[in-house]
Design a protein around this motif. Structure first.
Motif, PDB file in Angstrom:
ATOM      1  N   GLU A  93     -13.134 -10.125  20.789  1.00 41.32           N
ATOM      2  CA  GLU A  93     -13.531 -10.553  19.253  1.00 41.32           C
ATOM      3  C   GLU A  93     -12.218 -10.603  18.707  1.00 41.32           C
ATOM      4  OE1 GLU A  93     -14.706  -7.361  16.739  1.00 41.32           O
ATOM      5  OE2 GLU A  93     -16.154  -8.547  16.071  1.00 41.32           O
ATOM      6  N   LYS A 136     -16.919   6.186   3.369  1.00 40.80           N
ATOM      7  CA  LYS A 136     -15.406   6.123   3.476  1.00 40.80           C
ATOM      8  C   LYS A 136     -15.028   4.459   3.662  1.00 40.80           C
ATOM      9  CE  LYS A 136     -12.303   5.744   6.681  1.00 40.80           C
ATOM     10  NZ  LYS A 136     -11.624   4.789   6.110  1.00 40.80           N
ATOM     11  N   SER A 147     -15.255  -1.740  14.541  1.00 45.42           N
ATOM     12  CA  SER A 147     -15.147  -2.278  15.602  1.00 45.42           C
ATOM     13  C   SER A 147     -15.773  -1.350  16.751  1.00 45.42           C
ATOM     14  CB  SER A 147     -13.651  -2.157  16.116  1.00 45.42           C
ATOM     15  OG  SER A 147     -12.974  -0.917  15.744  1.00 45.42           O
ATOM     16  N   GLY A 174      -8.845   6.463   8.720  1.00 49.40           N
ATOM     17  CA  GLY A 174      -9.720   6.803   9.735  1.00 49.40           C
ATOM     18  C   GLY A 174      -9.749   7.880  10.503  1.00 49.40           C
ATOM     19  N   LEU A 191     -21.476  -2.604  15.473  1.00 48.52           N
ATOM     20  CA  LEU A 191     -20.218  -2.955  15.916  1.00 48.52           C
ATOM     21  C   LEU A 191     -19.842  -4.469  15.699  1.00 48.52           C
ATOM     22  CD1 LEU A 191     -20.450   0.130  18.428  1.00 48.52           C
ATOM     23  CD2 LEU A 191     -19.701   0.211  16.072  1.00 48.52           C
ATOM     24  N   GLY A 192     -18.979  -4.763  16.869  1.00 49.17           N
ATOM     25  CA  GLY A 192     -18.312  -5.903  16.935  1.00 49.17           C
ATOM     26  C   GLY A 192     -19.343  -6.949  17.219  1.00 49.17           C
ATOM     27  N   GLY A 193     -18.571  -8.255  17.296  1.00 50.11           N
ATOM     28  CA  GLY A 193     -19.638  -9.258  17.531  1.00 50.11           C
ATOM     29  C   GLY A 193     -18.712 -10.501  18.571  1.00 50.11           C
ATOM     30  N   CYS A 217     -18.571 -10.642  11.705  1.00 47.82           N
ATOM     31  CA  CYS A 217     -19.025  -9.901  12.810  1.00 47.82           C
ATOM     32  C   CYS A 217     -20.141 -10.870  13.415  1.00 47.82           C
ATOM     33  CB  CYS A 217     -19.478  -8.556  12.576  1.00 47.82           C
ATOM     34  SG  CYS A 217     -20.682  -8.621  11.253  1.00 47.82           S
ATOM     35  N   ILE A 260     -19.060   5.021   7.095  1.00 53.35           N
ATOM     36  CA  ILE A 260     -17.686   4.538   7.114  1.00 53.35           C
ATOM     37  C   ILE A 260     -17.720   2.807   7.378  1.00 53.35           C
ATOM     38  CG2 ILE A 260     -15.697   4.334   8.828  1.00 53.35           C
ATOM     39  CD1 ILE A 260     -16.246   7.342   9.467  1.00 53.35           C
ATOM     40  N   VAL A 263     -16.186   7.494  17.062  1.00 59.25           N
ATOM     41  CA  VAL A 263     -17.227   8.217  16.085  1.00 59.25           C
ATOM     42  C   VAL A 263     -18.362   8.555  16.885  1.00 59.25           C
ATOM     43  CG1 VAL A 263     -18.811   7.430  14.223  1.00 59.25           C
ATOM     44  CG2 VAL A 263     -16.443   6.609  14.107  1.00 59.25           C
ATOM     45  N   TRP A 311     -13.251  -3.582   6.530  1.00 61.97           N
ATOM     46  CA  TRP A 311     -12.532  -4.279   5.420  1.00 61.97           C
ATOM     47  C   TRP A 311     -13.049  -5.824   5.270  1.00 61.97           C
ATOM     48  CZ3 TRP A 311     -10.851  -8.239   8.038  1.00 61.97           C
ATOM     49  CH2 TRP A 311     -10.403  -8.049   9.291  1.00 61.97           C
ATOM     50  N   ASN A 312     -13.880  -6.232   6.195  1.00 65.25           N
ATOM     51  CA  ASN A 312     -14.202  -7.660   5.936  1.00 65.25           C
ATOM     52  C   ASN A 312     -15.125  -7.979   4.818  1.00 65.25           C
ATOM     53  OD1 ASN A 312     -16.265  -6.536   7.291  1.00 65.25           O
ATOM     54  ND2 ASN A 312     -16.705  -8.495   8.717  1.00 65.25           N
TER      55      ASN A 312
HETATM   56  P1  NAD Z   1     -12.128  -0.656  12.216  1.00 65.63           P
HETATM   57  O1  NAD Z   1     -13.102  -0.324  13.295  1.00 65.63           O
HETATM   58  O2  NAD Z   1     -10.727  -0.710  12.637  1.00 65.63           O
HETATM   59  O3  NAD Z   1     -12.283   0.101  11.027  1.00 65.63           O
HETATM   60  C1  NAD Z   1     -13.484   0.315  10.510  1.00 65.63           C
HETATM   61  C2  NAD Z   1     -13.590   1.757   9.741  1.00 65.63           C
HETATM   62  O4  NAD Z   1     -13.333   2.882  10.410  1.00 65.63           O
HETATM   63  C3  NAD Z   1     -12.505   1.760   8.556  1.00 65.63           C
HETATM   64  O5  NAD Z   1     -13.059   2.382   7.509  1.00 65.63           O
HETATM   65  C4  NAD Z   1     -11.234   2.742   9.435  1.00 65.63           C
HETATM   66  O6  NAD Z   1     -10.630   3.337   8.350  1.00 65.63           O
HETATM   67  C5  NAD Z   1     -12.716   3.750  10.192  1.00 65.63           C
HETATM   68  N1  NAD Z   1     -11.570   4.415  11.186  1.00 65.63           N
HETATM   69  C6  NAD Z   1     -10.608   3.907  11.856  1.00 65.63           C
HETATM   70  N2  NAD Z   1     -10.332   4.705  12.968  1.00 65.63           N
HETATM   71  C7  NAD Z   1     -11.286   6.032  12.732  1.00 65.63           C
HETATM   72  C8  NAD Z   1     -11.643   7.051  13.596  1.00 65.63           C
HETATM   73  N3  NAD Z   1     -10.844   7.254  14.550  1.00 65.63           N
HETATM   74  N4  NAD Z   1     -12.700   7.927  13.115  1.00 65.63           N
HETATM   75  C9  NAD Z   1     -13.368   7.339  11.907  1.00 65.63           C
HETATM   76  N5  NAD Z   1     -13.287   6.288  11.209  1.00 65.63           N
HETATM   77  C10 NAD Z   1     -12.198   5.635  11.701  1.00 65.63           C
HETATM   78  O7  NAD Z   1     -12.930  -2.077  11.834  1.00 65.63           O
HETATM   79  P2  NAD Z   1     -12.274  -2.964  10.953  1.00 65.63           P
HETATM   80  O8  NAD Z   1     -10.941  -3.736  11.374  1.00 65.63           O
HETATM   81  O9  NAD Z   1     -12.100  -2.348   9.569  1.00 65.63           O
HETATM   82  O10 NAD Z   1     -13.216  -4.107  10.701  1.00 65.63           O
HETATM   83  C11 NAD Z   1     -13.502  -5.335  11.664  1.00 65.63           C
HETATM   84  C12 NAD Z   1     -14.539  -4.836  12.874  1.00 65.63           C
HETATM   85  O11 NAD Z   1     -15.894  -4.542  12.185  1.00 65.63           O
HETATM   86  C13 NAD Z   1     -14.936  -5.782  13.737  1.00 65.63           C
HETATM   87  O12 NAD Z   1     -14.953  -5.507  15.073  1.00 65.63           O
HETATM   88  C14 NAD Z   1     -16.306  -6.389  12.972  1.00 65.63           C
HETATM   89  O13 NAD Z   1     -17.030  -6.953  14.079  1.00 65.63           O
HETATM   90  C15 NAD Z   1     -16.778  -4.979  12.877  1.00 65.63           C
HETATM   91  N6  NAD Z   1     -17.967  -5.279  11.745  1.00 65.63           N
HETATM   92  C16 NAD Z   1     -19.195  -5.061  12.426  1.00 65.63           C
HETATM   93  C17 NAD Z   1     -20.383  -5.365  11.526  1.00 65.63           C
HETATM   94  C18 NAD Z   1     -21.747  -5.166  12.040  1.00 65.63           C
HETATM   95  O14 NAD Z   1     -22.533  -5.380  10.893  1.00 65.63           O
HETATM   96  N7  NAD Z   1     -22.081  -5.223  13.078  1.00 65.63           N
HETATM   97  C19 NAD Z   1     -19.990  -5.814  10.062  1.00 65.63           C
HETATM   98  C20 NAD Z   1     -18.721  -5.940   9.667  1.00 65.63           C
HETATM   99  C21 NAD Z   1     -17.674  -5.766  10.539  1.00 65.63           C
END
Ligand code: NAD
Length: 504
Positions: free
Chosen positions: A392, A184, A238, A217, A260-262, A293, A157, A245, A160-161
C-alpha cells in the motif's frame, strides 16, 4: 467558501474535547499541525496523556445511561439538528479540512463536507429504524423476541486521510444506536474532529456523548483500546497498527471493528469503453492525492486495450493541475506530510530498478517546492510479485499490468492480502456479473471507481478488516442483541424438567 479562521485562537483552550468542553492535554508532549502545502505550522497543542483518556471515558460513561435511555425519536431529532448545524458551518469545515490535509478545496467542499452532512442526516433517520426479528412462539411454550441494545462506551481510532469523514463514520452509528464515544483522531489532523464534536454540542447533543482525545497512538490510542470501561474498539487505519489494536483488544476481550488498508484492483476487459476506463483510472487513483484506502492502485488491462490505456492515462495525468489547495482550479494537493511524500518517492525510486516510470516520479519545483507535492505517477513493466504492485503506497501512484484471459484478470485482481474495494470495466453483462461474484472485496464497482453512499456498507474482506461503516449494517457493530424468552405454559413442573429430575 468562508475566509477561514485563526486555528490557534479557535482552539486556544486545547485540543481535548471532554464532557462538552475544550481542555488542554496533560501528557507534557506537544504536537504541531502543519499545512502540508506550505510546511507552515498552523496549530500547536499538548497531546492527550492517559489521564485525559481516563477523563474522556469517565465523561462518556456518565453520559451513557441517559443517552441510551432516550427514545430513538429523541436521538433522531438531535441528530437532525446536528446535520443542520454542520451544513451551516460547511465553509469553516472545508477550510479546516483543506488546511490540515492539503486537500484541494473543491474536494473538501464537494465531497468531504457534504458527505458528512448527508451521513449525519442518514443516521438521524436510521436511529428510528433499529430492527430485530419479530416476536414469535418458536418453542410452542414460549414467546421469544430480540432486544437490540446499545453496548456502552465505544473507543474509536481514526486515520489522517479523511479526518472529518472518518470521525463521522465512527461517531454517527455509535451514538445513533445509543452508545457514547471517545474518538482519537490522528494526532496530525485533529481540527475537524474537534469541530464536529463542538457542532454536536451546539445542536443539543448532551455533554459527554461525544468526546475527542488528541494524543499519540502508542500512548492515548493503546490506553483507549485497553481501557476497562471501553466495551468496543472501532479502528480505521493501517493493517500493521490494526494488528496491534487487535492484540490489545484480545487481551481484554473487547469487541472489535477494523477498517484497514487496501490495494484496489482496477480490471479493464477488452470490450470496455476505453475513454471511460482512462478517466476512471486517473480520477480513482488520484483522488485525495491517492491517500484513499479504496483508491485504484493496480490497473489490469486486457492486452488489446493495454497500449492505448497506458497512453491515455499518462496524457490525462500530465494535464492534472497541482497547486495551492485553496485555489478553486487546483486538482491535486500535496500529500499529508513531507514524510509521507518521501515515503511515496522512495517506493517509486526502488521501482525504477525493475519497472518503467511512464510519467511523474518526481516532486515539482518552483512555487510548490516547499510543499509535500508529488506528481501523478504511472508505472508499467512491474512484475506481479514486485513491491510496487503489492504494498500500500498511499500516494498518487498507479501501476498498470496487462492480462490475456478473463480467468487471468480475475486471478490477478484477487492476488493480494487486501480486499477493501475493486472495480471492473466492461460492457458485457456476464463478465460484469462474474467480476462482482468472484472478486474478494467489500465493494465492487462496475464501470466506476470511488463513489460511496450513506445507505450502503463500507468495509473490508481479508486483511482489509471486518465490520461495516455507514448504512444500517453498521448497527450490527454498535449494538448487541439479546434474546428475551417468556414462558407461556404457566405450569410449575415443565415438560423439559424430566431431563433433570424424575419422569412423568
Ligand atoms: P495508522 O494506522 O498509522 O494510524 C491510524 C490511527 O491509529 C491514528 O490515529 C494513530 O495515531 C493510531 N495509532 C497508531 N499506533 C497506534 C497504536 N499502537 N495503538 C492504537 N492506535 C494507534 O494509519 P494512518 O497512516 O493514519 O492512515 C492510513 C491508513 O489508514 C492506510 O493504511 C489506509 O488504507 C487506512 N484507511 C483505511 C480505511 C478503511 O475504511 N478501510 C479508511 C481510511 C484509511
Amino acid at each position: 467558501m468562508g475566509n477561514g479562521f485563526q486555528v490557534q485562537d479557535r482552539f486556544a483552550e486545547g485540543a481535548q474535547y471532554i464532557g462538552g468542553r475544550l481542555l488542554p492535554g496533560t501528557s507534557g508532549h506537544h504536537q504541531e499541525v502543519v499545512d502540508p502545502a506550505t510546511g507552515r505550522t498552523v496549530y500547536r497543542y499538548e497531546l492527550a496523556g492517559t489521564d485525559d483518556v481516563d477523563a474522556a471515558v469517565a465523561a462518556a460513561r456518565e453520559a451513557f445511561p441517559a443517552w441510551s435511555g432516550a427514545t430513538p425519536g429523541e436521538r433522531s431529532g438531535l441528530l437532525h439538528r446536528f446535520a443542520a448545524v454542520l451544513d451551516a458551518q460547511a465553509a469553516d469545515f472545508a477550510y479546516a479540512e483543506s488546511l490540515q490535509c492539503g486537500k484541494p478545496v473543491k474536494l473538501s467542499t464537494e465531497f468531504d463536507v457534504p458527505g458528512t452532512v448527508d451521513n449525519t442526516s442518514f443516521f438521524a433517520g436510521a436511529a428510528r429504524n433499529l430492527e430485530g426479528k419479530s416476536a414469535g412462539e418458536y418453542s410452542g411454550d414460549h414467546t421469544s423476541y430480540v432486544r437490540r441494545e446499545a453496548i456502552g462506551v465505544v473507543g474509536s481510532i481514526a486515520p489522517w486521510n479523511y479526518p472529518l469523514q472518518m470521525a463521522a463514520w465512527k461517531i454517527l452509528p455509535a451514538v445513533a444506536a445509543g452508545n457514547t464515544i471517545v474518538l482519537k483522531p490522528a494526532e496530525i489532523t485533529p481540527l475537524t474532529s474537534l469541530m464536529f464534536a463542538q457542532a454536536a454540542t451546539e445542536a443539543g447533543i448532551p455533554d459527554g456523548v461525544i468526546n475527542i482525545v488528541c494524543g499519540a497512538g502508542k500512548v492515548a490510542g493503546e490506553h483507549l483500546v485497553g481501557h476497562p470501561d471501553v466495551v468496543m474498539t472501532s479502528f480505521t487505519g493501517s493493517t500493521a497498527v490494526g494488528k496491534r489494536v487487535a492484540e490489545i483488544a484480545a487481551s481484554t476481550v473487547t469487541r472489535l471493528h477494523l477498517e484497514l488498508g487496501g490495494k484496489a484492483p482496477f480490471l479493464v476487459f477488452d470490450d470496455a469503453d476505453l475513454d471511460a476506463a482512462v478517466n476512471g483510472a486517473v480520477a480513482g487513483s488520484l483522488i485525495n492525492t491517492g491517500q484513499d484506502c479504496t483508491a485504484a492502485t493496480r490497473a489490469y488491462v486486457q492486452r488489446p486495450l493495454y497500449d492505448a490505456f497506458v497512453a491515455g492515462v499518462a496524457e490525462l495525468m500530465e494535464s492534472v493541475r497541482l497547486g495551492d489547495p485553496f485555489d478553486p482550479s487546483t486538482d491535486l494537493g500535496p500529500l499529508i506530510s513531507h514524510a509521507q511524500r518521501d515515503r511515496v518517492a522512495a517506493f517509486v525510486e526502488r521501482a525504477r530498478a525493475y519497472a518503467t516510470v511512464v510519467t511523474g516520479g518526481e516532486a515539482p519545483g518552483g512555487d510548490l517546492a516547499a510543499g509535500a507535492y508529488y506528481r501523478p505517477t504511472l508505472i508499467k513493466d512491474a512484475a506481479q510479485d514486485s513491491e510496487i504492485v503489492n504494498s500500500e503506497i498511499f500516494g498518487p501512484v498507479l501501476v498498470v499490468l496487462p492480462f490475456d484471459t478473463d480467468d487471468e484478470g480475475i486471478r490477478l485482481a484477487n492476488d493480494t492480502p487486501y480486499g477493501l474495494a475493486a472495480s471492473a470495466w466492461t460492457r458485457d453483462l456476464y463478465r460484469a456479473n462474474r467480476a462482482t461474484r468472484e472478486i474478494g472485496a467489500g465493494c465492487v464497482w462496475i464501470n466506476d471507481h470511488i463513489p460511496i453512499i450513506s445507505e450502503m456498507p463500507h468495509g473490508g474482506y481479508k486483511a482489509s478488516g471486518f465490520g461495516k461503516d455507514m448504512s444500517s449494517y453498521s448497527f450490527d457493530e454498535y449494538t448487541q442483541v439479546k434474546h428475551v424468552m417468556y414462558d407461556n405454559s404457566a405450569v410449575a413442573r415443565k415438560d423439559w424438567h424430566r431431563t433433570v429430575f424424575g419422569d412423568r
